[in-house]
Design a protein around this motif. Structure first.
Motif, PDB file in Angstrom:
ATOM      1  N   MET A   1       0.850  -1.175   0.000  1.00  0.00           N
ATOM      2  CA  MET A   1       0.000   0.000   0.000  1.00  0.00           C
ATOM      3  C   MET A   1       0.893   1.234   0.000  1.00  0.00           C
ATOM      4  O   MET A   1       1.814   1.339   0.803  1.00  0.00           O
ATOM      5  N   THR A   2       0.599   2.145  -0.894  1.00  0.00           N
ATOM      6  CA  THR A   2       1.397   3.374  -0.967  1.00  0.00           C
ATOM      7  C   THR A   2       0.964   4.338   0.136  1.00  0.00           C
ATOM      8  O   THR A   2      -0.124   4.201   0.721  1.00  0.00           O
ATOM      9  N   ASP A   3       1.823   5.317   0.400  1.00  0.00           N
ATOM     10  CA  ASP A   3       1.485   6.330   1.402  1.00  0.00           C
ATOM     11  C   ASP A   3       0.229   7.091   1.000  1.00  0.00           C
ATOM     12  O   ASP A   3      -0.606   7.415   1.849  1.00  0.00           O
ATOM     13  N   GLU A   4       0.075   7.351  -0.290  1.00  0.00           N
ATOM     14  CA  GLU A   4      -1.103   8.078  -0.764  1.00  0.00           C
ATOM     15  C   GLU A   4      -2.378   7.274  -0.526  1.00  0.00           C
ATOM     16  O   GLU A   4      -3.409   7.831  -0.115  1.00  0.00           O
ATOM     17  N   GLU A   5      -2.330   5.975  -0.771  1.00  0.00           N
ATOM     18  CA  GLU A   5      -3.494   5.118  -0.511  1.00  0.00           C
ATOM     19  C   GLU A   5      -3.807   5.082   0.980  1.00  0.00           C
ATOM     20  O   GLU A   5      -4.978   5.084   1.375  1.00  0.00           O
ATOM     21  N   LEU A   6      -2.768   5.060   1.781  1.00  0.00           N
ATOM     22  CA  LEU A   6      -2.956   5.060   3.227  1.00  0.00           C
ATOM     23  C   LEU A   6      -3.602   6.363   3.692  1.00  0.00           C
ATOM     24  O   LEU A   6      -4.504   6.359   4.533  1.00  0.00           O
ATOM     25  N   ILE A   7      -3.195   7.467   3.124  1.00  0.00           N
ATOM     26  CA  ILE A   7      -3.783   8.764   3.471  1.00  0.00           C
ATOM     27  C   ILE A   7      -5.263   8.804   3.095  1.00  0.00           C
ATOM     28  O   ILE A   7      -6.099   9.308   3.853  1.00  0.00           O
ATOM     29  N   VAL A   8      -5.604   8.273   1.932  1.00  0.00           N
ATOM     30  CA  VAL A   8      -7.008   8.238   1.511  1.00  0.00           C
ATOM     31  C   VAL A   8      -7.816   7.389   2.481  1.00  0.00           C
ATOM     32  O   VAL A   8      -8.907   7.790   2.924  1.00  0.00           O
ATOM     33  N   GLU A   9      -7.298   6.232   2.843  1.00  0.00           N
ATOM     34  CA  GLU A   9      -7.989   5.354   3.800  1.00  0.00           C
ATOM     35  C   GLU A   9      -8.164   6.068   5.142  1.00  0.00           C
ATOM     36  O   GLU A   9      -9.237   6.024   5.748  1.00  0.00           O
ATOM     37  N   PHE A  10      -7.130   6.740   5.589  1.00  0.00           N
ATOM     38  CA  PHE A  10      -7.199   7.476   6.847  1.00  0.00           C
ATOM     39  C   PHE A  10      -8.250   8.589   6.764  1.00  0.00           C
ATOM     40  O   PHE A  10      -9.051   8.763   7.678  1.00  0.00           O
ATOM     41  N   ALA A  11      -8.239   9.316   5.661  1.00  0.00           N
ATOM     42  CA  ALA A  11      -9.197  10.418   5.490  1.00  0.00           C
ATOM     43  C   ALA A  11     -10.638   9.907   5.493  1.00  0.00           C
ATOM     44  O   ALA A  11     -11.523  10.540   6.086  1.00  0.00           O
ATOM     45  N   VAL A  29      -8.046   2.265  11.049  1.00  0.00           N
ATOM     46  CA  VAL A  29      -7.481   1.952   9.734  1.00  0.00           C
ATOM     47  C   VAL A  29      -6.772   0.605   9.788  1.00  0.00           C
ATOM     48  O   VAL A  29      -6.980  -0.259   8.929  1.00  0.00           O
ATOM     49  N   VAL A  30      -5.942   0.421  10.794  1.00  0.00           N
ATOM     50  CA  VAL A  30      -5.193  -0.839  10.917  1.00  0.00           C
ATOM     51  C   VAL A  30      -6.151  -2.008  11.068  1.00  0.00           C
ATOM     52  O   VAL A  30      -5.992  -3.043  10.407  1.00  0.00           O
ATOM     53  N   ARG A  31      -7.163  -1.870  11.916  1.00  0.00           N
ATOM     54  CA  ARG A  31      -8.141  -2.960  12.098  1.00  0.00           C
ATOM     55  C   ARG A  31      -8.881  -3.262  10.796  1.00  0.00           C
ATOM     56  O   ARG A  31      -9.097  -4.408  10.444  1.00  0.00           O
ATOM     57  N   ARG A  32      -9.275  -2.217  10.089  1.00  0.00           N
ATOM     58  CA  ARG A  32     -10.053  -2.400   8.867  1.00  0.00           C
ATOM     59  C   ARG A  32      -9.247  -3.079   7.766  1.00  0.00           C
ATOM     60  O   ARG A  32      -9.762  -3.892   7.011  1.00  0.00           O
ATOM     61  N   LEU A  33      -7.961  -2.761   7.676  1.00  0.00           N
ATOM     62  CA  LEU A  33      -7.136  -3.309   6.601  1.00  0.00           C
ATOM     63  C   LEU A  33      -6.683  -4.741   6.864  1.00  0.00           C
ATOM     64  O   LEU A  33      -6.206  -5.400   5.949  1.00  0.00           O
ATOM     65  N   GLY A  34      -6.789  -5.206   8.078  1.00  0.00           N
ATOM     66  CA  GLY A  34      -6.548  -6.609   8.362  1.00  0.00           C
ATOM     67  C   GLY A  34      -5.127  -6.960   8.770  1.00  0.00           C
ATOM     68  O   GLY A  34      -4.226  -6.117   8.779  1.00  0.00           O
ATOM     69  N   PRO A  35      -4.934  -8.238   9.090  1.00  0.00           N
ATOM     70  CA  PRO A  35      -3.655  -8.692   9.646  1.00  0.00           C
ATOM     71  C   PRO A  35      -2.470  -8.591   8.684  1.00  0.00           C
ATOM     72  O   PRO A  35      -1.350  -8.329   9.117  1.00  0.00           O
ATOM     73  N   ASP A  36      -2.698  -8.784   7.401  1.00  0.00           N
ATOM     74  CA  ASP A  36      -1.583  -8.697   6.454  1.00  0.00           C
ATOM     75  C   ASP A  36      -1.031  -7.276   6.391  1.00  0.00           C
ATOM     76  O   ASP A  36       0.180  -7.070   6.392  1.00  0.00           O
ATOM     77  N   ARG A  37      -1.908  -6.304   6.329  1.00  0.00           N
ATOM     78  CA  ARG A  37      -1.472  -4.901   6.302  1.00  0.00           C
ATOM     79  C   ARG A  37      -0.871  -4.500   7.648  1.00  0.00           C
ATOM     80  O   ARG A  37       0.076  -3.721   7.702  1.00  0.00           O
ATOM     81  N   MET A  38      -1.431  -5.031   8.741  1.00  0.00           N
ATOM     82  CA  MET A  38      -0.886  -4.746  10.060  1.00  0.00           C
ATOM     83  C   MET A  38       0.576  -5.187  10.117  1.00  0.00           C
ATOM     84  O   MET A  38       1.448  -4.444  10.589  1.00  0.00           O
ATOM     85  N   LEU A  39       0.843  -6.358   9.608  1.00  0.00           N
ATOM     86  CA  LEU A  39       2.211  -6.865   9.569  1.00  0.00           C
ATOM     87  C   LEU A  39       3.087  -5.992   8.676  1.00  0.00           C
ATOM     88  O   LEU A  39       4.225  -5.669   9.023  1.00  0.00           O
ATOM     89  N   GLU A  40       2.556  -5.582   7.534  1.00  0.00           N
ATOM     90  CA  GLU A  40       3.285  -4.699   6.618  1.00  0.00           C
ATOM     91  C   GLU A  40       3.631  -3.370   7.299  1.00  0.00           C
ATOM     92  O   GLU A  40       4.760  -2.882   7.204  1.00  0.00           O
TER      93      GLU A  40
END
Length: 76
Positions: A1-11, A29-40
């Motif tokens: 996930m790019t920083d820009e995508e993360l910002i959109v998700e956060f917004a 955001v972390v909970r919504r994106l799931g365990p794989d993204r949490m690890l990332e």
């Protein structure tokens, strides 16, 4: 996930939950994106800080906050 995508998700989470603190929104955001993204995110936190501070979830939340605050720029 790019920083820009993360910002959109956060917004989007912030729009849905305007009364929450930034850290609470980052946790959503972390909970919504799931365990794989949490690890990332925790791995990215480890890479940028050169240490893993705390458990996986808080490290992932810290990474999300760091990205958001960095891309926000300096405060006025």
């Amino acid at each position: 996930m790019t920083d820009e995508e993360l910002i959109v998700e956060f917004a989007l989470r912030r729009l849905d939950n305007p009364d929450l603190e930034l850290e609470e929104v980052a946790a959503l955001v972390v909970r919504r994106l799931g365990p794989d993204r949490m690890l990332e995110f925790a791995a990215a936190n480890l890479a940028s800080r050169d240490e893993l501070r705390g458990a996986l979830f808080p490290a992932a939340v810290e990474h999300v906050l760091r990205v958001v605050l960095t891309l926000r720029g300096p405060s006025d």
